[in-house]
Design a protein around this motif. Structure first.
Motif, PDB file in Angstrom:
ATOM      1  N   PRO A 211       0.773  -1.357   0.167  1.00 42.46           N
ATOM      2  CA  PRO A 211       0.029  -0.124  -0.240  1.00 42.46           C
ATOM      3  C   PRO A 211       1.065   1.127  -0.233  1.00 42.46           C
ATOM      4  CG  PRO A 211      -0.933  -1.876   1.709  1.00 42.46           C
ATOM      5  CD  PRO A 211       0.493  -2.022   0.847  1.00 42.46           C
ATOM      6  N   ASN A 212       1.729   1.726   1.164  1.00 43.86           N
ATOM      7  CA  ASN A 212       3.575   2.663   0.795  1.00 43.86           C
ATOM      8  C   ASN A 212       3.986   2.753   0.171  1.00 43.86           C
ATOM      9  OD1 ASN A 212       2.150   3.471   2.925  1.00 43.86           O
ATOM     10  ND2 ASN A 212       3.248   2.362   3.939  1.00 43.86           N
ATOM     11  N   ARG A 213       4.410   1.227  -1.425  1.00 46.14           N
ATOM     12  CA  ARG A 213       5.017   1.651  -1.867  1.00 46.14           C
ATOM     13  C   ARG A 213       4.243   1.922  -3.187  1.00 46.14           C
ATOM     14  NH1 ARG A 213       9.531  -1.118  -1.836  1.00 46.14           N
ATOM     15  NH2 ARG A 213       9.816  -3.134  -0.038  1.00 46.14           N
ATOM     16  N   GLN A 214       3.183   1.742  -3.478  1.00 43.84           N
ATOM     17  CA  GLN A 214       2.116   1.985  -4.880  1.00 43.84           C
ATOM     18  C   GLN A 214       1.793   3.512  -4.966  1.00 43.84           C
ATOM     19  OE1 GLN A 214      -1.251  -0.365  -4.945  1.00 43.84           O
ATOM     20  NE2 GLN A 214      -2.429   0.362  -3.352  1.00 43.84           N
ATOM     21  N   LYS A 215       1.415   3.855  -3.773  1.00 40.98           N
ATOM     22  CA  LYS A 215       1.685   5.833  -3.554  1.00 40.98           C
ATOM     23  C   LYS A 215       1.666   6.357  -4.491  1.00 40.98           C
ATOM     24  CE  LYS A 215      -0.304   5.529   1.409  1.00 40.98           C
ATOM     25  NZ  LYS A 215      -0.119   6.433   2.508  1.00 40.98           N
TER      26      LYS A 215
ATOM     27  N   ALA B 224       4.812  13.937 -12.111  1.00 45.29           N
ATOM     28  CA  ALA B 224       4.725  12.433 -12.718  1.00 45.29           C
ATOM     29  C   ALA B 224       5.883  11.763 -12.803  1.00 45.29           C
ATOM     30  CB  ALA B 224       4.126  12.523 -13.926  1.00 45.29           C
ATOM     31  N   LEU B 225       6.927  11.936 -14.170  1.00 43.78           N
ATOM     32  CA  LEU B 225       7.839  11.327 -14.259  1.00 43.78           C
ATOM     33  C   LEU B 225       8.915  10.287 -13.115  1.00 43.78           C
ATOM     34  CD1 LEU B 225       9.474  12.906 -17.878  1.00 43.78           C
ATOM     35  CD2 LEU B 225       7.705  10.099 -17.244  1.00 43.78           C
ATOM     36  N   SER B 226       9.068  12.036 -12.058  1.00 44.88           N
ATOM     37  CA  SER B 226       9.450  11.592 -10.686  1.00 44.88           C
ATOM     38  C   SER B 226       8.761  10.931  -9.965  1.00 44.88           C
ATOM     39  CB  SER B 226       9.910  13.223  -9.889  1.00 44.88           C
ATOM     40  OG  SER B 226      10.642  13.286  -9.249  1.00 44.88           O
ATOM     41  N   LEU B 227       7.208  10.839  -9.712  1.00 48.16           N
ATOM     42  CA  LEU B 227       6.580  10.331  -8.747  1.00 48.16           C
ATOM     43  C   LEU B 227       7.111   9.010  -9.277  1.00 48.16           C
ATOM     44  CD1 LEU B 227       3.804  12.486  -8.265  1.00 48.16           C
ATOM     45  CD2 LEU B 227       4.874  10.680  -6.808  1.00 48.16           C
ATOM     46  N   TRP B 228       7.316   8.202 -10.624  1.00 43.03           N
ATOM     47  CA  TRP B 228       7.170   7.109 -11.654  1.00 43.03           C
ATOM     48  C   TRP B 228       8.357   6.670 -11.517  1.00 43.03           C
ATOM     49  CZ3 TRP B 228       4.094   3.830 -12.357  1.00 43.03           C
ATOM     50  CH2 TRP B 228       4.444   2.349 -13.070  1.00 43.03           C
ATOM     51  N   ASP B 229       9.598   7.371 -11.442  1.00 45.91           N
ATOM     52  CA  ASP B 229      10.986   7.145 -11.167  1.00 45.91           C
ATOM     53  C   ASP B 229      11.204   6.600  -9.384  1.00 45.91           C
ATOM     54  OD1 ASP B 229      12.912   7.705 -13.412  1.00 45.91           O
ATOM     55  OD2 ASP B 229      12.526   9.015 -12.702  1.00 45.91           O
ATOM     56  N   GLN B 230      10.142   7.341  -8.567  1.00 39.40           N
ATOM     57  CA  GLN B 230      10.095   6.920  -7.028  1.00 39.40           C
ATOM     58  C   GLN B 230       9.369   5.536  -7.280  1.00 39.40           C
ATOM     59  OE1 GLN B 230       7.879   9.616  -4.485  1.00 39.40           O
ATOM     60  NE2 GLN B 230       7.896   7.971  -2.979  1.00 39.40           N
ATOM     61  N   MET B 231       8.082   5.177  -7.500  1.00 41.20           N
ATOM     62  CA  MET B 231       7.659   4.141  -7.697  1.00 41.20           C
ATOM     63  C   MET B 231       8.379   2.980  -8.277  1.00 41.20           C
ATOM     64  SD  MET B 231       4.413   2.468  -7.930  1.00 41.20           S
ATOM     65  CE  MET B 231       4.503   1.077  -7.852  1.00 41.20           C
ATOM     66  N   ILE B 232       9.159   2.897  -9.273  1.00 47.92           N
ATOM     67  CA  ILE B 232      10.257   1.781  -9.570  1.00 47.92           C
ATOM     68  C   ILE B 232      11.252   1.803  -8.517  1.00 47.92           C
ATOM     69  CG2 ILE B 232      11.370   1.114 -11.338  1.00 47.92           C
ATOM     70  CD1 ILE B 232       8.427   1.503 -11.966  1.00 47.92           C
ATOM     71  N   ALA B 233      11.733   3.117  -7.582  1.00 49.51           N
ATOM     72  CA  ALA B 233      12.953   2.694  -6.797  1.00 49.51           C
ATOM     73  C   ALA B 233      12.455   1.988  -5.678  1.00 49.51           C
ATOM     74  CB  ALA B 233      13.299   3.367  -6.737  1.00 49.51           C
ATOM     75  N   ASN B 234      10.802   1.953  -4.872  1.00 53.77           N
ATOM     76  CA  ASN B 234      10.433   1.407  -4.757  1.00 53.77           C
ATOM     77  C   ASN B 234      10.536  -0.350  -4.485  1.00 53.77           C
ATOM     78  OD1 ASN B 234       9.690   3.817  -2.865  1.00 53.77           O
ATOM     79  ND2 ASN B 234       7.597   4.211  -3.471  1.00 53.77           N
ATOM     80  N   LEU B 235       9.882  -0.320  -5.619  1.00 56.68           N
ATOM     81  CA  LEU B 235      10.422  -2.207  -5.787  1.00 56.68           C
ATOM     82  C   LEU B 235      11.388  -2.808  -5.878  1.00 56.68           C
ATOM     83  CD1 LEU B 235       7.660  -2.457  -8.750  1.00 56.68           C
ATOM     84  CD2 LEU B 235       7.152  -2.500  -6.641  1.00 56.68           C
TER      85      LEU B 235
ATOM     86  N   GLY C  10      14.585  -4.216  -4.355  1.00 53.34           N
ATOM     87  CA  GLY C  10      14.515  -5.124  -2.613  1.00 53.34           C
ATOM     88  C   GLY C  10      13.154  -5.323  -1.830  1.00 53.34           C
ATOM     89  N   CYS C  11      11.876  -5.434  -3.398  1.00 47.16           N
ATOM     90  CA  CYS C  11      10.464  -5.506  -2.165  1.00 47.16           C
ATOM     91  C   CYS C  11       9.932  -6.838  -1.913  1.00 47.16           C
ATOM     92  CB  CYS C  11       9.855  -4.487  -2.902  1.00 47.16           C
ATOM     93  SG  CYS C  11       8.895  -5.508  -4.028  1.00 47.16           S
ATOM     94  N   CYS C  12      10.495  -7.434  -2.535  1.00 44.94           N
ATOM     95  CA  CYS C  12       9.591  -8.797  -2.425  1.00 44.94           C
ATOM     96  C   CYS C  12      10.645  -9.972  -1.123  1.00 44.94           C
ATOM     97  CB  CYS C  12      10.440 -10.073  -3.953  1.00 44.94           C
ATOM     98  SG  CYS C  12       8.660  -9.491  -5.450  1.00 44.94           S
TER      99      CYS C  12
END
Length: 126
Positions: free
Chosen positions: A42-46, A77-88, A90-92
């Protein structure tokens, strides 16, 4: 076709692709029959949800002739999308510091192509 039309077309294609990619991400970790959500999904997808909102706002701004606003929304939006990808990264669960989702490389490539297309097209906006 004008530069505004090109950017709107890219956004019209990108928004549902981002939403589909996020659906894939939501079960992108190994485990279970169809995969499992990343740790703290939930936090990673924000940032991804916010990126979709910003891209939608950019599309609306272009439709109203507010090019400067559209550029600002796209940049955000591009900055947020970069953040989304970075959040992934090591996420598993697994490994000493987590593991990347099996499709992480595809997510990064999608981000890079989208970013390149939008930044190139934005150069031609007034």
């Amino acid at each position: 076709m004008s530069a505004e039309d090109v950017v709107k077309e890219i956004l019209e294609q990108a928004i549902p692709q981002i939403q589909g990619t996020m659906a894939s991400m939501s079960t992108g970790c190994g485990g279970g029959r169809e995969g499992v959500a990343p740790v703290n999904w939930p936090n990673r997808q924000k940032p991804g949800n916010s990126a979709v909102q910003e891209f939608s706002s950019a599309r609306a701004a272009l439709g109203e002739g507010r090019t400067a606003d559209a550029k600002q929304h796209i940049t955000s939006a591009l900055s947020l999308w970069d953040q989304m990808i970075a959040n992934l990264s090591g996420c598993c669960s697994g490994g000493p510091h987590g593991e990347d989702p099996p499709n992480y490389g595809n997510y990064v490539r999608f981000r890079d192509v989208l970013k390149e297309r939008l930044l190139t097209a934005m150069r031609f906006l007034p």
